[in-house]
Each structure stands twice: as structure tokens, then as C-alpha cells.
Design an enzyme around this catalytic site. Structure first.
Site, PDB file in Angstrom:
ATOM      1  N   ASP A  59      -3.658  -3.946  -2.303  1.00  0.00           N
ATOM      2  CA  ASP A  59      -3.965  -2.924  -1.409  1.00  0.00           C
ATOM      3  C   ASP A  59      -2.862  -3.172  -0.289  1.00  0.00           C
ATOM      4  O   ASP A  59      -2.260  -2.028   0.176  1.00  0.00           O
ATOM      5  CB  ASP A  59      -5.294  -3.417  -0.872  1.00  0.00           C
ATOM      6  CG  ASP A  59      -6.432  -2.772  -1.011  1.00  0.00           C
ATOM      7  OD1 ASP A  59      -6.497  -1.612  -1.377  1.00  0.00           O
ATOM      8  OD2 ASP A  59      -7.315  -3.629  -1.697  1.00  0.00           O
ATOM      9  N   GLU A  84      -5.431   1.247   5.868  1.00  0.00           N
ATOM     10  CA  GLU A  84      -6.717   0.561   5.925  1.00  0.00           C
ATOM     11  C   GLU A  84      -6.362  -0.792   6.430  1.00  0.00           C
ATOM     12  O   GLU A  84      -7.163  -1.357   6.952  1.00  0.00           O
ATOM     13  CB  GLU A  84      -7.512   0.870   4.597  1.00  0.00           C
ATOM     14  CG  GLU A  84      -8.801  -0.160   4.520  1.00  0.00           C
ATOM     15  CD  GLU A  84      -9.551   0.047   3.294  1.00  0.00           C
ATOM     16  OE1 GLU A  84     -10.777  -0.434   3.583  1.00  0.00           O
ATOM     17  OE2 GLU A  84      -8.894   0.738   2.324  1.00  0.00           O
ATOM     18  N   ASP A 161      -5.160   5.101   1.938  1.00  0.00           N
ATOM     19  CA  ASP A 161      -6.148   4.310   1.426  1.00  0.00           C
ATOM     20  C   ASP A 161      -5.290   3.680   0.293  1.00  0.00           C
ATOM     21  O   ASP A 161      -5.210   4.399  -0.738  1.00  0.00           O
ATOM     22  CB  ASP A 161      -7.189   4.849   1.187  1.00  0.00           C
ATOM     23  CG  ASP A 161      -8.541   3.702   0.712  1.00  0.00           C
ATOM     24  OD1 ASP A 161      -7.961   2.620   0.464  1.00  0.00           O
ATOM     25  OD2 ASP A 161      -9.729   4.095   0.877  1.00  0.00           O
ATOM     26  N   ILE A 163      -5.907   1.378  -2.118  1.00  0.00           N
ATOM     27  CA  ILE A 163      -6.816   1.198  -3.373  1.00  0.00           C
ATOM     28  C   ILE A 163      -8.362   1.544  -2.793  1.00  0.00           C
ATOM     29  O   ILE A 163      -8.869   0.708  -2.286  1.00  0.00           O
ATOM     30  CB  ILE A 163      -6.854  -0.019  -4.103  1.00  0.00           C
ATOM     31  CG1 ILE A 163      -5.240  -0.311  -4.548  1.00  0.00           C
ATOM     32  CG2 ILE A 163      -7.720  -0.259  -5.214  1.00  0.00           C
ATOM     33  CD1 ILE A 163      -5.053  -1.610  -5.509  1.00  0.00           C
ATOM     34  N   ASP A 164      -8.742   2.799  -3.098  1.00  0.00           N
ATOM     35  CA  ASP A 164     -10.029   3.105  -2.719  1.00  0.00           C
ATOM     36  C   ASP A 164     -10.997   2.641  -3.848  1.00  0.00           C
ATOM     37  O   ASP A 164     -10.589   2.973  -4.974  1.00  0.00           O
ATOM     38  CB  ASP A 164     -10.241   4.579  -2.465  1.00  0.00           C
ATOM     39  CG  ASP A 164     -11.638   5.003  -1.881  1.00  0.00           C
ATOM     40  OD1 ASP A 164     -11.941   4.382  -0.828  1.00  0.00           O
ATOM     41  OD2 ASP A 164     -12.198   5.854  -2.396  1.00  0.00           O
ATOM     42  N   THR A 166     -12.164  -0.604  -4.278  1.00  0.00           N
ATOM     43  CA  THR A 166     -11.663  -1.851  -4.340  1.00  0.00           C
ATOM     44  C   THR A 166     -12.500  -2.777  -5.231  1.00  0.00           C
ATOM     45  O   THR A 166     -11.958  -3.395  -5.964  1.00  0.00           O
ATOM     46  CB  THR A 166     -11.360  -2.576  -3.039  1.00  0.00           C
ATOM     47  OG1 THR A 166     -10.681  -1.787  -2.086  1.00  0.00           O
ATOM     48  CG2 THR A 166     -10.337  -4.019  -3.298  1.00  0.00           C
ATOM     49  N   ASP A 305      -9.969   7.646   4.033  1.00  0.00           N
ATOM     50  CA  ASP A 305     -10.693   7.917   2.931  1.00  0.00           C
ATOM     51  C   ASP A 305     -10.790   9.269   2.699  1.00  0.00           C
ATOM     52  O   ASP A 305     -10.921  10.157   1.554  1.00  0.00           O
ATOM     53  CB  ASP A 305     -12.269   7.604   2.992  1.00  0.00           C
ATOM     54  CG  ASP A 305     -12.379   6.123   2.817  1.00  0.00           C
ATOM     55  OD1 ASP A 305     -12.142   5.572   2.117  1.00  0.00           O
ATOM     56  OD2 ASP A 305     -13.351   5.504   3.712  1.00  0.00           O
TER      57      ASP A 305
END
Length: 372
Positions: A59, A84, A161, A163-164, A166, A305
Site C-alpha cells: 500500500d 490513504e 487509494d 490498494i482498495d 486490503t 475511495d
């Protein structure tokens, strides 16, 4: 750099999204490496919906790589590239390390070795992906348009974002819904989200959404699905030409924690619904016309997001709206991305969201949702 020599921001973001996907796949391909990369988020960073939330080095590394690459090409945007994750890690020796992309591969490797407490091969593999030259090409990418010469890059900001979903990325367990093509959990739910917005108006104008695990080529081998959209006053373009699932069926998608009374109201309007993970993934299902509506009544999504999918939906004639404000005012209130000076709650979509591709459907929907 003159306007005629300016790099194409959309192309840069697509290549960044593919580099992010490469990093995500590299981390995910090796279970030992993946176990090294997971660090539980601090209490202040954790998402209240989950008992445990995680940040991974993947991330943070993706986020810092995108900031580094875009900032190098568009220095006027550098201070408005937000993500994020905090770049700060505590390694197994208890040392605090800030993840940063170095000027060369050896610098980045040294930084990652400090985070990974001496795992040289893992650090080297990740640094190699960070500094690899990426030029994503795909038959589904479409024609990348030239951006308007008058575009003011100093007025643009970015939400990332990296890695949405996770938790899905870490577990990798896939469960299917009753609707073909829509998974409830699994790697299909993982997305990389890069959204560009105007700093003066807060309006999202360019979005890139990548699914690092969108196409399964072989056992543990994947390639990306890539979606983009531009909605500027003088340019609207996208690569999201999809046929609707079935004009005689209405489908909505929700988080599994959605309130039962809201689900009932959708049932009353004749909707079927699916439950799935990942805010970016659920918004993507609206973009691809697999569902008509994505609604989340809780304040558990953030600007990172929604910025990218909202820009794409705007290019398609849709949008992402503030759920609470829209229901209260009985009119559509689009999300905006105006930066605040202090506090962290401005990053949250505090009163929920509604994502639609057909804005005309909102009038009936809002009237039903506003019923006492």
C-alpha cells in the site's frame, strides 16, 4: 516545459496504475513476502467497520511511487498528491522508518531493507518494480486523448487509494454472488484508485481505476483491467463502453453491513441486490453497467475511495452523491474534494454515498429513501 511538450497526465496516471498493479502482484505472489509486508494499522488509522485493519508495505510503496512519479513530471501538482496511508513503518527491530522512493534503485532498496529488517532479496525485488519503466498497453484501453492546452495543472490535486480492499488482497479468498461476474470477496475486489480533482471547485475531473487481478492468465498469474474517464468542460472521454446487464432487471450493490430498512426500500422499488467487498470495486460495477446503483449509508468511505470512480462516472453521465445530504434535501448533492486546513474528518464521506450511472434514476430513489 511548454504546453506542446507537456506529458499527457492521463497516460502518466495509467502507467502509474499499472506499476502499482505490478507491485501488488509481486507482493501477493509470494506468501512469505506477503507475511513480511503486513503491519496492523495504528488505532487512529484503522477503519472502524473492521475489528482488524491492515496496512501493507505494498500500500505505502504504491502510494509513494505514484506521488514520486507524478510529482517528477508535474511538479506544480506535487504538494497536492494525497493518499490513504502514512509512510511511516515500525520494523521488527522497533525502529521507525519512513518509506520513500529514492533517486535510484539502490537508494529505494536501502530504504526497503530498513523496513523489512534486512530481507535483502524482498527489498531488491520491490525496488526493481518501483524503478521499472512501465508503458501499459491493452486493446481495451482505447484512444488516449490529448488534454486541453489550457488545463491548469497547478489547480489539480490527486487522491490515491493504493490498494482498495486490503483485507481481500491479503486473504485472497474468493466467494461468488448469485450474479455472474460479481464476486462477494476475493482478489477481483482489489482496485488501485487514482483520482484527479480541481482544487478550486473540488470537482473530480480525471479518474483511473485498475484491477491488478482483473484477468487470470494462469495459476497465480494475472494481468490488469484498466478503466479511465475524463470530464473537463472541453473534453469528455472514457474507455467504459459496456452494455447493460438486462434492461428488465434492476440491480443494486451494497456492503454486507448495510441497514435492513434501506435494503427493504430497494426491494420495494423492484431492485435485486448483491453484497460485495471494496468501495472501488462496487463503484466499478456501476461503471461497467453490471449494477445500476451502489449505496452506502454509513460514513466509512473516504475521498481516496470515491474520487477516481466519480470522475469516470461523470464522464459517463453519472456521478457519486452525498447520501445524507441528497436524501435530506431531496436533490442530488455531488461529492466534492475541497481541502480543509485542519482535522481529519474532512477526508471522510461522513454521511454515505450513492453512485449511479443514470442520474435520472435518482429522483425516484431519493423520494423512496426519504420516506419516514
Amino acid at each position: 516545459m511548454g504546453s506542446e511538450d507537456k506529458a499527457n497526465l492521463l497516460r502518466v496516471l495509467i502507467n502509474c496504475a499499472e506499476k502499482a498493479a505490478n507491485i501488488a502482484r509481486t507482493c501477493r505472489a509470494n506468501e512469505q513476502l506477503l507475511s513480511l509486508l503486513v503491519q496492523e494499522k495504528s488505532e487512529g488509522e484503522a477503519n472502524e467497520r473492521f475489528e482488524h485493519d491492515f496496512k501493507t508495505l505494498a500500500d505505502v510503496l504504491i502510494q509513494e511511487t505514484i506521488k514520486h512519479e507524478v510529482g517528477a513530471v508535474f511538479p506544480e501538482m506535487k504538494d497536492a498528491i494525497l493518499g490513504e496511508e502514512s509512510p511511516n513503518f515500525t520494523n521488527k527491530l522497533g525502529e521507525s522508518v519512513t518509506v520513500a522512493v529514492g533517486a535510484c534503485e539502490s537508494d529505494t532498496t536501502a530504504c526497503l531493507e530498513a523496513v523489512l529488517s534486512g530481507h535483502e532479496s524482498a527489498a531488491s525485488a520491490l525496488a526493481d518494480e518501483v524503478h521499472r519503466v512501465v508503458n501499459f498497453e491493452s486493446g481495451t484501453l482505447g484512444d488516449i486523448p490529448e488534454l486541453p492546452e489550457e488545463l491548469d495543472y497547478a489547480n489539480l490535486g490527486i487522491w490515491i487509494d493504493p490498494i482498495d480492499a486490503t483485507a481481500e488482497y491479503i486473504s485472497g479468498d474468493t466467494m461468488f454472488t448469485n450474479f455472474p461476474g460479481i464476486t462477494s470477496t476475493g482478489l477481483d475486489c482489489v482496485t488501485v484508485l487514482i483520482g484527479v480533482y480541481e482544487r478550486d471547485t473540488g470537482i473530480p475531473v480525471i479518474g483511473v481505476v485498475a484491477q491488478p487481478f482483473g484477468n487470470k492468465l494462469d495459476e497465480h498469474v494475472y494481468s490488469s483491467s484498466m478503466f479511465w474517464g475524463i470530464c473537463l468542460p472541453s473534453l469528455q472521454a472514457h474507455n467504459c463502453n459496456f452494455e447493460a446487464r438486462d434492461e428488465h432487471r434492476q440491480l443494486a450493490i451494497f456492503s454486507s453491513s448495510e441497514q435492513s430498512d434501506i435494503l427493504q426500500r430497494f426491494l420495494d422499488l423492484g431492485y435485486e441486490f448483491a453484497f460485495s467487498a471494496g468501495a472501488g470495486h462496487k463503484a466499478l460495477k456501476v461503471i461497467t453497467r453490471e449494477v445500476e446503483v451502489y449505496l452506502l449509508s454509513k460514513g466509512s468511505t473516504f475521498k481516496w475511495d470515491t474520487c477516481a470512480p466519480q470522475a469516470i462516472l461523470r464522464a459517463l453521465g453519472g456521478d457519486v452523491f452525498d447520501y445524507g445530504a441528497s436524501v435530506a434535501e431531496l436533490k442530488t448533492v455531488p461529492l466534492k474534494y475541497l481541502m480543509q486546513d485542519s482535522g481529519s474528518d474532512w477526508k471522510r464521506n461522513a454521511t454515505g454515498i450513492i453512485a449511479v450511472r443514470n442520474v435520472d434514476a435518482m429522483e425516484v430513489l431519493l423520494a423512496k429513501l426519504a420516506e419516514q
